[in-house]
Design an enzyme around this catalytic site. Sequence first.
Site, PDB file in Angstrom:
ATOM      1  N   LYS A  76      40.933  40.879  10.962  1.00 62.06           N
ATOM      2  CA  LYS A  76      42.074  40.024  10.634  1.00 62.06           C
ATOM      3  C   LYS A  76      41.563  38.672  10.173  1.00 62.06           C
ATOM      4  O   LYS A  76      41.081  37.873  10.967  1.00 62.06           O
ATOM      5  CB  LYS A  76      43.008  39.822  11.832  1.00 62.06           C
ATOM      6  CG  LYS A  76      44.366  39.222  11.388  1.00 62.06           C
ATOM      7  CD  LYS A  76      45.104  38.475  12.484  1.00 62.06           C
ATOM      8  CE  LYS A  76      44.684  37.040  12.594  1.00 62.06           C
ATOM      9  NZ  LYS A  76      45.055  36.216  11.396  1.00 62.06           N
ATOM     10  N   GLU A  90      33.213  32.890  19.924  1.00 59.38           N
ATOM     11  CA  GLU A  90      32.523  31.711  19.385  1.00 59.38           C
ATOM     12  C   GLU A  90      33.604  30.678  19.139  1.00 59.38           C
ATOM     13  O   GLU A  90      34.417  30.811  18.232  1.00 59.38           O
ATOM     14  CB  GLU A  90      31.766  32.068  18.102  1.00 59.38           C
ATOM     15  CG  GLU A  90      30.767  30.999  17.681  1.00 59.38           C
ATOM     16  CD  GLU A  90      31.317  30.067  16.630  1.00 59.38           C
ATOM     17  OE1 GLU A  90      31.792  28.972  17.012  1.00 59.38           O
ATOM     18  OE2 GLU A  90      31.279  30.413  15.446  1.00 59.38           O
ATOM     19  N   CYS A 139      32.504  24.120  13.306  1.00 60.23           N
ATOM     20  CA  CYS A 139      32.509  23.961  14.761  1.00 60.23           C
ATOM     21  C   CYS A 139      31.267  23.288  15.305  1.00 60.23           C
ATOM     22  O   CYS A 139      31.265  22.844  16.452  1.00 60.23           O
ATOM     23  CB  CYS A 139      32.721  25.317  15.440  1.00 60.23           C
ATOM     24  SG  CYS A 139      31.680  26.616  14.765  1.00 60.23           S
ATOM     25  N   GLU A 152      37.970  18.365  19.851  1.00 58.03           N
ATOM     26  CA  GLU A 152      37.477  18.852  18.571  1.00 58.03           C
ATOM     27  C   GLU A 152      38.545  18.553  17.511  1.00 58.03           C
ATOM     28  O   GLU A 152      39.652  19.088  17.562  1.00 58.03           O
ATOM     29  CB  GLU A 152      37.200  20.348  18.626  1.00 58.03           C
ATOM     30  CG  GLU A 152      36.624  20.871  17.328  1.00 58.03           C
ATOM     31  CD  GLU A 152      36.365  22.371  17.340  1.00 58.03           C
ATOM     32  OE1 GLU A 152      35.316  22.788  16.858  1.00 58.03           O
ATOM     33  OE2 GLU A 152      37.245  23.114  17.830  1.00 58.03           O
TER      34      GLU A 152
END
Length: 502
Positions: free
Chosen positions: A193, A269, A303, A400
Amino acid sequence: MAEINNNGSSKISVKTPKIKFTKLFINGEFVDSVSGRTFETIDPRTEEVIANIAEGDKEDVDLAVNAARFAFDHGPWPRFSGSERGKIMMKFVDLVLENLEELAALDAIDAGKVFEHGKARDVPFAASILRYYAGAADKIHGKTMKMANQLQGYTLYEPIGVVGHIIPWNFPISMFFFKASPAMAAGCTMVIKPAEQSPLSALFCAHLAKLAGVPDGVINVVTGFGTTAGAAISSHMDIDCVSFTGSTEVGRLVMQAAATSNLKSVSLELGGKSPLIIFDDVDVDSIVNLALLGSFANKGEFCVCSSRIFVQEGIYEEFITKFAKGAKEITVGDPFDPKTRQGPQVDKQQYEKVLSYIEHGKRQGATLLTGGKPCGKKGYYIEPTIFTNVADDMLIATDEIFGPVISVFKFKTIEEAIVRANSTRYGLAAGIATNDLNIANTVSRSLRAGIVWINCYLVFDPDAPYGGYKGSGFGREFGMEGLYKYLQVKSVITPIHNSPWL
């Protein structure tokens, strides 16, 4: 041909790639969703609709899983020798490289990625990952065991089964192959996906897989939303493993769904708030260039972004002056313009999120050194932004942001730098800049992060495992570690009688 004029740049002529694939890819065919619904994918350069994409839901995931399950239980892929799988995967590599420009262009219009970077880095690296695992497919070996009693034993590494891959929007092509390549090498079948913000290149890659000779049902692509299609994959009773890259918050939901369904194995992750620690024995000019790469590559949408930069006090003032100058020189504009180094954020939601964090930083008392504003009359463009005088507990220091927003801190001692760098709920990556080997060894072993770069940054290699500590997840991409998570270990034991030795 489309005339583009963003952010004050001269007009450039861009040939938008023709969108060939907008339907779900299930069992080797492009098909409409069961519901017939579609969703719009938006060009972040222009805020205009690129195409209407089939909206997959639970029913479509069921069909894709059924195809993958049949291909695993009855199809040739898991039963091929490793060398046979590797040959087909190498054909896939060739097709990816033959279509390099089209793939890079799809990610440019769909995710705002700089076209030249895609051609030079993203697509070639994705191909190198596929090539690496094509070579690994015939190197999956068990071992023989010398056992304590009158027994002999050996281990088998067997494919785990049907895998669900949920990939993010920041590196669409790369992430497709980070996930699919080791699973293919292992002999698994899969349902992929892609993120709803950037589905185009995944569908094109599925088409290339078919051309390469990957059997029907091995790779299935279901486009749709995380709350529906993604949730259906995470909770599906006939998926044996799920691999997810994305936010920590969604990672928790994936893990919960895996636990409450069939206890499928999970690899996550997740987010990061990576520190780059710069000691005062370095050449400032070279380290500024390293920091600009670690901070503003891919418009901060990665990231391992070095979003917290710790600079030792002896060079702090010189560093921030030169770092701000370098940030101001970054050309923000249309991803197809060869002069552009930073494109638009991926969509309106991410654009507004980044701008809101800039306002948080100003409101909480940090000093805005440069940037901080949208740029251009159209599109989701934001200036490279640097804050100083940032407290460790400010939102811009803890969360983040996933955008071109960087916090710079001053420190005195090695011990202080280690403590502050580790004072985060994340643990994905870290960087160290020093000419002192003792400092490099001490700090690298003290940082709680899955990958540590010394005097370099954003350096990945197919052979180097990569993944997180703490809230950045678990499991590894790349290397043989990235392959083993798609394998089950089986021990086979038989008795031996009257052997001259055990």
